[in-house]
Design an enzyme around this catalytic site. Structure first.
Site, PDB file in Angstrom:
ATOM      1  N   HIS A  57       0.930  -1.263   0.014  1.00  0.00           N
ATOM      2  CA  HIS A  57      -0.036   0.042   0.041  1.00  0.00           C
ATOM      3  C   HIS A  57       1.002   1.405  -0.015  1.00  0.00           C
ATOM      4  O   HIS A  57       1.456   1.696   1.041  1.00  0.00           O
ATOM      5  CB  HIS A  57      -0.758   0.111   1.219  1.00  0.00           C
ATOM      6  CG  HIS A  57      -2.077   1.164   1.413  1.00  0.00           C
ATOM      7  ND1 HIS A  57      -3.282   1.008   1.238  1.00  0.00           N
ATOM      8  CD2 HIS A  57      -1.817   2.480   1.038  1.00  0.00           C
ATOM      9  CE1 HIS A  57      -3.937   2.214   1.359  1.00  0.00           C
ATOM     10  NE2 HIS A  57      -2.998   3.089   1.192  1.00  0.00           N
ATOM     11  N   HIS A  59       1.309   5.221  -2.017  1.00  0.00           N
ATOM     12  CA  HIS A  59       0.618   6.426  -2.930  1.00  0.00           C
ATOM     13  C   HIS A  59       2.079   6.730  -3.719  1.00  0.00           C
ATOM     14  O   HIS A  59       2.351   7.844  -3.301  1.00  0.00           O
ATOM     15  CB  HIS A  59      -0.018   7.434  -2.190  1.00  0.00           C
ATOM     16  CG  HIS A  59      -1.292   6.983  -1.539  1.00  0.00           C
ATOM     17  ND1 HIS A  59      -2.397   7.180  -2.115  1.00  0.00           N
ATOM     18  CD2 HIS A  59      -1.547   6.222  -0.514  1.00  0.00           C
ATOM     19  CE1 HIS A  59      -3.534   6.663  -1.280  1.00  0.00           C
ATOM     20  NE2 HIS A  59      -2.755   6.032  -0.150  1.00  0.00           N
ATOM     21  N   GLN A 152      -9.683   9.548  -4.900  1.00  0.00           N
ATOM     22  CA  GLN A 152      -9.515  10.196  -3.699  1.00  0.00           C
ATOM     23  C   GLN A 152     -10.489  11.207  -3.137  1.00  0.00           C
ATOM     24  O   GLN A 152     -10.556  11.084  -1.721  1.00  0.00           O
ATOM     25  CB  GLN A 152      -8.151  11.157  -3.781  1.00  0.00           C
ATOM     26  CG  GLN A 152      -7.637  12.109  -2.632  1.00  0.00           C
ATOM     27  CD  GLN A 152      -6.997  11.300  -1.476  1.00  0.00           C
ATOM     28  OE1 GLN A 152      -5.644  10.866  -1.754  1.00  0.00           O
ATOM     29  NE2 GLN A 152      -7.978  11.200  -0.500  1.00  0.00           N
ATOM     30  N   HIS A 210      -9.685   1.961   0.420  1.00  0.00           N
ATOM     31  CA  HIS A 210      -9.417   2.619   1.788  1.00  0.00           C
ATOM     32  C   HIS A 210     -10.651   2.747   2.812  1.00  0.00           C
ATOM     33  O   HIS A 210     -11.639   3.187   2.254  1.00  0.00           O
ATOM     34  CB  HIS A 210      -8.937   4.141   1.526  1.00  0.00           C
ATOM     35  CG  HIS A 210      -7.668   4.441   0.958  1.00  0.00           C
ATOM     36  ND1 HIS A 210      -7.395   3.839  -0.415  1.00  0.00           N
ATOM     37  CD2 HIS A 210      -6.661   4.950   1.617  1.00  0.00           C
ATOM     38  CE1 HIS A 210      -5.875   4.188  -0.390  1.00  0.00           C
ATOM     39  NE2 HIS A 210      -5.498   4.678   0.643  1.00  0.00           N
ATOM     40  N   ASP A 309       2.406   3.240   3.004  1.00  0.00           N
ATOM     41  CA  ASP A 309       1.442   4.464   2.558  1.00  0.00           C
ATOM     42  C   ASP A 309       2.052   5.547   2.008  1.00  0.00           C
ATOM     43  O   ASP A 309       1.380   5.938   0.916  1.00  0.00           O
ATOM     44  CB  ASP A 309       0.634   4.817   3.802  1.00  0.00           C
ATOM     45  CG  ASP A 309      -0.779   5.250   3.710  1.00  0.00           C
ATOM     46  OD1 ASP A 309      -1.191   5.094   2.418  1.00  0.00           O
ATOM     47  OD2 ASP A 309      -1.319   5.481   4.431  1.00  0.00           O
ATOM     48  N   TRP A 315       0.745  13.865   3.589  1.00  0.00           N
ATOM     49  CA  TRP A 315      -0.003  13.308   4.689  1.00  0.00           C
ATOM     50  C   TRP A 315       1.319  12.733   5.637  1.00  0.00           C
ATOM     51  O   TRP A 315       0.866  12.442   6.907  1.00  0.00           O
ATOM     52  CB  TRP A 315      -0.743  11.923   4.209  1.00  0.00           C
ATOM     53  CG  TRP A 315      -1.933  12.352   3.538  1.00  0.00           C
ATOM     54  CD1 TRP A 315      -3.247  12.618   4.228  1.00  0.00           C
ATOM     55  CD2 TRP A 315      -2.153  12.613   1.917  1.00  0.00           C
ATOM     56  NE1 TRP A 315      -3.963  12.928   2.966  1.00  0.00           N
ATOM     57  CE2 TRP A 315      -3.467  12.842   1.525  1.00  0.00           C
ATOM     58  CE3 TRP A 315      -1.196  12.128   0.909  1.00  0.00           C
ATOM     59  CZ2 TRP A 315      -3.810  13.015   0.567  1.00  0.00           C
ATOM     60  CZ3 TRP A 315      -1.757  12.346  -0.389  1.00  0.00           C
ATOM     61  CH2 TRP A 315      -3.236  12.732  -0.441  1.00  0.00           C
TER      62      TRP A 315
HETATM   63 FE   FE2 Z   1      -3.497   5.138   1.699  1.00  0.00          FE
END
Ligand code: FE2
Length: 417
Positions: A57, A59, A152, A210, A309, A315
């Site tokens: 996982h 991005h 998203q 998610h 992630d 984030w």
């Molecule tokens: Fe994520």
């Protein structure tokens, strides 16, 4: 038997010390003292030889953008989404490709050879998706990339988002994604889960949602996913990512849910590095850890993997891409400090991830499987996590891809004894 590469005296995760013979890009023999010679031989000297790490996982479209155009000062998921909305307005395919390949090279140097990346499909040009599909092709000779079509901003957050998702699947995304807890209403969230399963079956794709990435104990889309799994018969093709609200459910509901999950048998991904920092932001004290019930899912016999992630994005401003850091954080945050539990955390970034990605016989240190291996500067899984061990050699498709020399510590001066 001809071999192109032989690894001598490697220690497998079960503790046995063996030689491993590779011909072209396949493992052709594993045994003690193999009477096989090859042009290249590596003496592993009893170090751990493992299947590669699996990044289940990440991005990659937003990787390496921390601070662009501004820093996430609140540290929340929602400010992160706002900043990404600003940043993605200037996205180009070249920009996505450059950053994604740079992040993949960084991960490969830590022994990651299989990656599932989400691609935001909420912007009309589908730039992130097109960029990552191009990356999937560009890197396929040394690392395997799966691309998730990830809405998203919500599948129903804007009128065009549903058709953008379908277009992403037609363009070749491997996995259908979703974000039900971020949809405008609870009903939209439930509807989005039904739609995701419908699209996955229509286009014959995997699912990775998610799901419930929020501290709200009323966020209960995991049960909707589990119900869809039971009714559709899909299980190993389906993954619930994050599920952090599961850490906030009361125990009576959690017990009932766990029974449903055991019937559904879907995969789980926890992202402890990111969720320990993103979640609990509205709490004063006591402050929640914001991570799903990893230990209990694992104890229930369900497949759990761990993902990084984010690598330096809106984030999460930190991160190197090293999955041993993720496993180490899981040991702490999920309180998995027992001997078998520490080993399980290592397995969650290797075999568990492979199961989530549905790699099947394309993964594993076994005769007949593709020759993808890593050699760690450790003798076992515990030592690998303890020392965040250097991955000394990464073998991809039968060839040495990366070699790293561990740091050497030298004392100087008089006797310290
Ligand atoms: Fe994520």
């Amino acid at each position: 038997m001809d071999a192109t590469l032989v690894l001598r005296r490697g220690r497998l995760v079960d503790g046995s010390v063996v030689d491993i013979a590779i011909a072209q890009n396949q493992i052709v023999a594993i045994d003690t003292d193999l009477p096989i010679e090859a042009a290249t031989e590596l003496d592993i000297e009893g170090r751990l030889v493992s299947s590669p790490f699996v990044e289940s996982h990440i991005h990659l479209d937003s990787a390496l953008t921390a601070g662009e155009p501004r820093w996430n000062e609140s540290g929340t998921l929602f400010e992160g989404i706002d900043i990404w909305r600003e940043r993605k307005a200037s996205l180009t395919i070249k920009d996505v490709k450059q950053r994604a390949i740079s992040a993949l090279k960084q991960q490969a140097s830590y022994g990651v050879l299989f990656v599932r990346s989400h691609a935001d499909v909420s912007e009309p040009g589908l730039i992130a998706l097109k960029g990552l599909l191009a990356v999937r092709e560009a890197v396929k000779d040394w690392i395997t990339l799966q691309v998730v079509a990830f809405p998203q901003d919500g599948l129903y957050g804007a009128p065009q988002n549903e058709s953008l998702m379908e277009e992403a699947l037609r363009l070749g995304a491997d996995v259908v994604g979703g974000i039900p807890h971020y949809e405008l209403t609870r009903e939209d969230g439930v509807r989005s889960v039904h739609k995701i399963f419908e699209l996955a079956q229509q286009y014959d794709r995997l699912i990775d949602v998610h799901c419930d990435e929020i501290d709200d104990p009323q966020s209960r889309f995991l049960e909707v996913m589990a119900g869809e799994c039971i009714r559709s018969g899909l299980s190993s093709d389906v993954t619930a990512s994050h599920t952090t609200a599961f850490g906030s459910y009361d125990d009576a509901y959690a017990l009932k849910l766990m029974g449903v999950l055991k019937r559904a048998r879907l995969n789980f991904i926890a992202n402890p590095l990111i969720n320990i920092t993103l979640q609990g932001r509205t709490d004063t004290y006591p402050k929640r850890r914001g991570v799903t019930r990893v230990k209990e899912l694992w104890q229930s016999g369900l497949n759990v993997s761990l993902g990084h992630d984010c690598i330096r994005d809106p984030w999460y401003s930190l991160g190197t891409g090293n999955l041993l850091a993720v496993a180490e954080m899981a040991v702490h945050v999920c309180q998995m400090t027992g001997q078998a539990e520490v080993d399980a955390c290592f397995d969650m970034v290797t075999a568990g991830g492979a199961k989530t990605l549905n790699l099947g016989e394309g993964y594993g240190v076994e005769v007949g499987r593709p020759a993808n291996l890593v050699v760690l500067d450790a003798k076992d899984r515990y030592e690998a996590i303890l020392n965040r061990a250097t991955v000394r050699t990464v073998i991809s498709r039968g060839k040495v891809l990366v070699e790293t020399v561990p740091p050497v510590v030298r004392w100087s001066g008089e006797d310290k004894g």
